[in-house]
Design a protein around this motif. Structure first.
Motif, PDB file in Angstrom:
ATOM      1  N   ALA A 174     -24.351   6.130  19.397  1.00  0.00           N
ATOM      2  CA  ALA A 174     -24.830   4.926  20.075  1.00  0.00           C
ATOM      3  C   ALA A 174     -25.597   5.262  21.349  1.00  0.00           C
ATOM      4  O   ALA A 174     -26.343   4.447  21.861  1.00  0.00           O
ATOM      5  N   LEU A 175     -25.380   6.485  21.879  1.00  0.00           N
ATOM      6  CA  LEU A 175     -26.138   6.900  23.061  1.00  0.00           C
ATOM      7  C   LEU A 175     -27.450   7.567  22.674  1.00  0.00           C
ATOM      8  O   LEU A 175     -28.186   8.067  23.520  1.00  0.00           O
ATOM      9  N   GLY A 176     -27.717   7.621  21.381  1.00  0.00           N
ATOM     10  CA  GLY A 176     -28.971   8.204  20.933  1.00  0.00           C
ATOM     11  C   GLY A 176     -28.874   9.692  20.633  1.00  0.00           C
ATOM     12  O   GLY A 176     -29.884  10.390  20.628  1.00  0.00           O
TER      13      GLY A 176
ATOM     14  N   ARG B  54     -23.793  -4.670  14.932  1.00  0.00           N
ATOM     15  CA  ARG B  54     -24.106  -3.289  14.573  1.00  0.00           C
ATOM     16  C   ARG B  54     -25.469  -3.152  13.892  1.00  0.00           C
ATOM     17  O   ARG B  54     -25.909  -2.030  13.629  1.00  0.00           O
ATOM     18  N   ASN B  57     -28.279  -1.914  16.772  1.00  0.00           N
ATOM     19  CA  ASN B  57     -28.550  -0.495  17.063  1.00  0.00           C
ATOM     20  C   ASN B  57     -28.492   0.352  15.789  1.00  0.00           C
ATOM     21  O   ASN B  57     -28.328   1.559  15.850  1.00  0.00           O
ATOM     22  N   MET B  59     -26.284   0.887  13.591  1.00  0.00           N
ATOM     23  CA  MET B  59     -25.088   1.697  13.404  1.00  0.00           C
ATOM     24  C   MET B  59     -24.748   1.819  11.920  1.00  0.00           C
ATOM     25  O   MET B  59     -24.152   2.798  11.490  1.00  0.00           O
ATOM     26  N   ARG B  90     -31.615   3.647  19.987  1.00  0.00           N
ATOM     27  CA  ARG B  90     -30.273   3.638  20.580  1.00  0.00           C
ATOM     28  C   ARG B  90     -30.319   3.970  22.066  1.00  0.00           C
ATOM     29  O   ARG B  90     -29.359   3.696  22.797  1.00  0.00           O
ATOM     30  N   GLY B  91     -31.433   4.564  22.517  1.00  0.00           N
ATOM     31  CA  GLY B  91     -31.621   4.727  23.952  1.00  0.00           C
ATOM     32  C   GLY B  91     -31.929   3.383  24.606  1.00  0.00           C
ATOM     33  O   GLY B  91     -31.581   3.132  25.757  1.00  0.00           O
ATOM     34  N   MET B  95     -24.297   0.598  23.282  1.00  0.00           N
ATOM     35  CA  MET B  95     -23.161  -0.114  22.694  1.00  0.00           C
ATOM     36  C   MET B  95     -21.850   0.340  23.319  1.00  0.00           C
ATOM     37  O   MET B  95     -21.644   1.530  23.568  1.00  0.00           O
TER      38      MET B  95
END
Lengths: 281, 257
Positions: A174-176, B54, B57, B59, B90-91, B95
Motif C-alpha cells: 500500500a506504500l507503493g 480496496r 489502490n 489492492m 499507491r504513492g 491506506m
C-alpha cells in the motif's frame, strides 16, 4: 463410584506405562551421552587440535587437527552452497508460488527429500562426482552435505515466511513497494530469526553425517587447506578409528565422538534458544 | 471536474463492478469522492464497502482471478486501466488498515519506508520528512526520544498513528482507512478522529467504518452500501437526518434486518 474407581485404575496404568517408556528412552539417551562424555574426556587433550593423526600405538597419541580442518571446510562449503539456494527456493515457494499447485507439490517433495537416507545421497554423489572424476574428493563431500541441507532450509524458510501475516505485506504494498522490496525489507526481516534457526538446525544435522562422506570425500590424514582429493572429517574418522584394532586410535575415535556430540548439542541448543526468544519477542 | 458548494470532485467512481472470480461483489457503483473532504462508507458486514475501498489502490490485484469493470477516474486517468503503474498509484493513494501493521524495524525506519522507496537518500531531508509526518499524526511528542527503538514496543493506538504517519510521509492525495479505529480504545479513537479532521485540510479521506456515530461525527459525505450496491450517497447530515431511501433510514436508525 465403581466407574470412577475403574477409571482411576486405568489412568494409573496408562500413566505408569508412559512414565516407564519415557524413562527408558531418556535413560538410553543419557547413557550414550554419559559414555561419550566420560570416554571422550579421558582421551581429550589439547593435542587433538594441534597434531595430526599418528600411526597406531606410538608414544605420541596424535590428534585430529586435519579432521577438524576438513570438517570445517566441508561444512562451510556445503553451507555456502546450500543455504543461499535453500533460502531463495523457500522464498519462491512461500511468495511467488503460493497459489500454484505445482509449487505445493514441490514443497511436499522437499518434505520427502528431508527423510531420504543420507547414504542414498552419498551413493548418488559418488556416481555423479566421484567416479567420473577418478577419485574421492572434498567437493563431492561438500555437495552431498549441501544436498542434505537444501530441503531442510527450503522448508523452514517457506514455513517461517508463510507465518508472517498477509496484512503486513499489504501494508508495504500500500506504500507503493514493489514485491521484491516487500520480501527483502519486510518479510525477511520479520522471519529472519526463524530462518536462521532452521539453518543452524540444518548445519547440526550435517555435522553428524558419516555415510554421505564415506562415499565422497572419504578420509585422509593430511592437513591441507584444499577440497580437491580426499578430505578428512570427524565423523569418518570416528568410523575408521573405532573399527581399528589399535588402542590409541580407538581413543582418538572417542575424542572425535565427544567433539562431534558437543558441537551438535551446542548448535541444537542455540537453535532452541533462538526459537524461544523469537516466540517471546 | 465539477465544482459545487460542497467541494471539488477529486475522483469519480463510474459504473464500477468488481468480481472475486465469478462472484460479483460490487454492482455498478457510481459516486464522487470530494477533495479535502471525509467520505464514510457504511453498511452491514459483507456489503462491499471494504471491497470498494480496496479498488481505489488496486489492492485486489495482489490476488489472482479478480477483475474490475467500469472506471475510477483520478486526474483524468482511469486508475483501473491495465497499464496503470500501481507503484505510482499507491504513492498517491495511501491506506491504513484495521489492525496496526508496524514493520519489524525502528519507528524512524517505519515512517521512512515509503520515502526510501522513492530514493530519498539525503538523511537530513529524510529526517525532516519523518518528523513532519510524525507531527501530522500527533505522535511526535510521544516518540521523539525513541525513534531508534523497535516499533513493536508502541501501544496499539500509537502503532495505528504510526501507520498513519507512514502513509502521510509520502505525501498522498488520498488516504483510505479500513475500519482503522475499530481495534482501538475510545481515547486512541478520539485522538485519531481529531487527527483526521485536521488532516482533511491537506488530503482527501475515504473511511470504511462500522461505527455510525463515528461516520456522523467526522465525515462530510456518507455512502451507504448494501449487498454490493450503493444505496444512497449524500452529505452526512442528509443521510442521518433526512435519508431518501428506506434501507438507509432503517440502517442509520438501527432498525435493520
Amino acid at each position: 463410584m465403581k466407574r470412577i474407581e475403574k477409571r482411576k485404575i486405568t489412568n494409573l496404568i496408562a500413566l505408569s506405562a508412559s512414565i516407564l517408556c519415557a524413562a527408558l528412552g531418556l535413560a538410553l539417551l543419557f547413557l550414550i551421552l554419559y559414555h561419550v562424555l566420560v570416554k571422550g574426556l579421558e582421551s581429550f587433550s589439547l593435542g587433538l587440535f594441534t597434531q595430526d593423526p599418528a600411526p597406531p600405538n606410538r608414544a605420541e597419541a596424535g590428534g585430529l587437527r586435519s579432521a577438524f580442518l576438513g570438517q570445517g571446510l566441508l561444512t562451510t562449503a556445503a553451507v555456502l552452497a546450500g543455504v543461499p539456494l535453500g533460502v531463495l527456493g523457500g522464498t519462491f515457494l512461500a511468495e511467488y508460488g503460493r497459489d500454484s499447485k505445482f509449487c505445493r507439490l514441490l514443497s511436499q517433495l522437499c518434505d520427502m527429500a528431508v527423510s531420504i537416507p543420507s547414504i542414498v545421497i552419498g551413493t548418488f554423489v559418488y556416481a555423479m562426482l566421484v567416479k567420473p572424476f577418478g577419485g574421492f574428493n572434498g567437493w563431492a563431500g561438500a555437495t552431498a552435505l549441501a544436498i542434505i541441507i537444501l530441503p531442510v532450509v527450503i522448508r523452514t524458510t517457506e514455513e517461517m515466511m508463510t507465518m508472517i501475516p498477509w496484512t503486513l505485506r499489504e501494508a508495504a504494498f500500500a506504500l507503493g513497494a514493489p514485491y521484491h522490496k516487500v520480501i527483502t525489507s519486510v518479510v525477511w526481516r520479520a522471519s529472519i530469526n526463524g530462518i536462521f534457526t532452521g539453518i543452524l538446525l540444518a548445519i547440526a544435522r550435517v555435522a553428524g553425517e558419516t555415510a554421505p562422506l564415506l562415499f565422497t570425500s572419504f578420509n585422509s590424514s593430511f592437513f591441507r587447506f584444499n577440497l580437491s582429493g580426499s578430505v578428512p572429517s570427524l565423523t569418518v574418522s570416528i568410523y575408521q578409528y573405532a573399527a581399528s584394532p589399535y588402542e590409541s586410535w580407538i581413543s582418538l575415535a572417542w575424542a572425535a565422538a565427544f567433539m562431534v556430540t558437543i558441537m551438535v548439542l551446542f548448535l541444537n541448543i542455540l537453535g532452541r534458544v533462538l526459537i524461544k526468544l523469537r516466540t517471546r519477542g | 471536474m465539477t465544482t459545487t458548494d460542497s467541494g471539488v470532485e477529486l475522483m469519480s467512481v463510474n459504473n464500477l463492478s468488481f468480481f472475486y472470480g465469478t462472484n460479483k461483489a460490487l454492482s455498478e457503483v457510481t459516486m464522487p469522492i470530494k477533495k479535502n473532504r471525509i467520505t464514510s462508507l457504511i453498511g452491514p458486514s459483507g456489503c462491499g464497502k471494504t471491497t470498494l475501498l480496496r479498488c481505489f489502490n488496486r489492492m485486489h490485484d495482489l490476488y489472482p482471478r479478480n477483475h474490475y469493470e467500469g472506471e475510477i477516474v483520478l486526474d483524468g486517468v482511469n486508475i483501473l486501466d491495465k497499464s496503470m503503474d500501481l507503484i505510482k498509484l499507491r504513492g498517491k493513494i495511501g491506506m491504513v488498515f484495521q489492525k496496526p501493521t508496524p514493520f519489524p524495524m525502528s519507528i524512524f525506519d517505519n515512517v521512512a519506508y515509503g520515502l526510501r522507496l522513492n530514493d530519498i537518500g539525503n538523511s537530513s531531508v529524510l529526517a525532516e520528512k519523518v518528523e513532519k509526518a510524525l507531527r501530522q499524526a500527533a505522535l511526535w511528542d510521544e516518540v521523539k526520544d525513541r525513534l531508534k527503538q523497535n516499533a513493536a514496543g508502541l501501544s496499539g493506538g500509537q502503532q495505528q498513528r504510526l501507520s498513519i504517519a507512514r502513509t502521510l510521509a509520502v505525501d498522498p492525495e488520498v488516504i483510505l482507512l479500513d475500519e482503522s479505529t475499530s481495534a482501538l480504545d475510545p481515547v486512541s479513537t478520539q485522538k485519531i478522529e481529531d487527527l483526521l479532521l485536521e488532516l482533511k485540510k491537506e488530503v482527501t479521506i475515504v473511511a470504511v467504518t462500522h461505527n455510525m456515530q463515528q461516520a456522523a461525527r467526522i465525515s462530510d459525505f456518507t455512502a451507504l452500501m448494501y449487498i454490493g450496491k450503493l444505496v444512497e450517497y449524500d452529505e452526512t447530515e442528509t443521510i442521518f437526518a433526512r435519508p431518501a431511501n428506506e434501507i438507509t433510514e432503517r440502517y442509520v436508525t438501527g432498525r435493520f434486518g
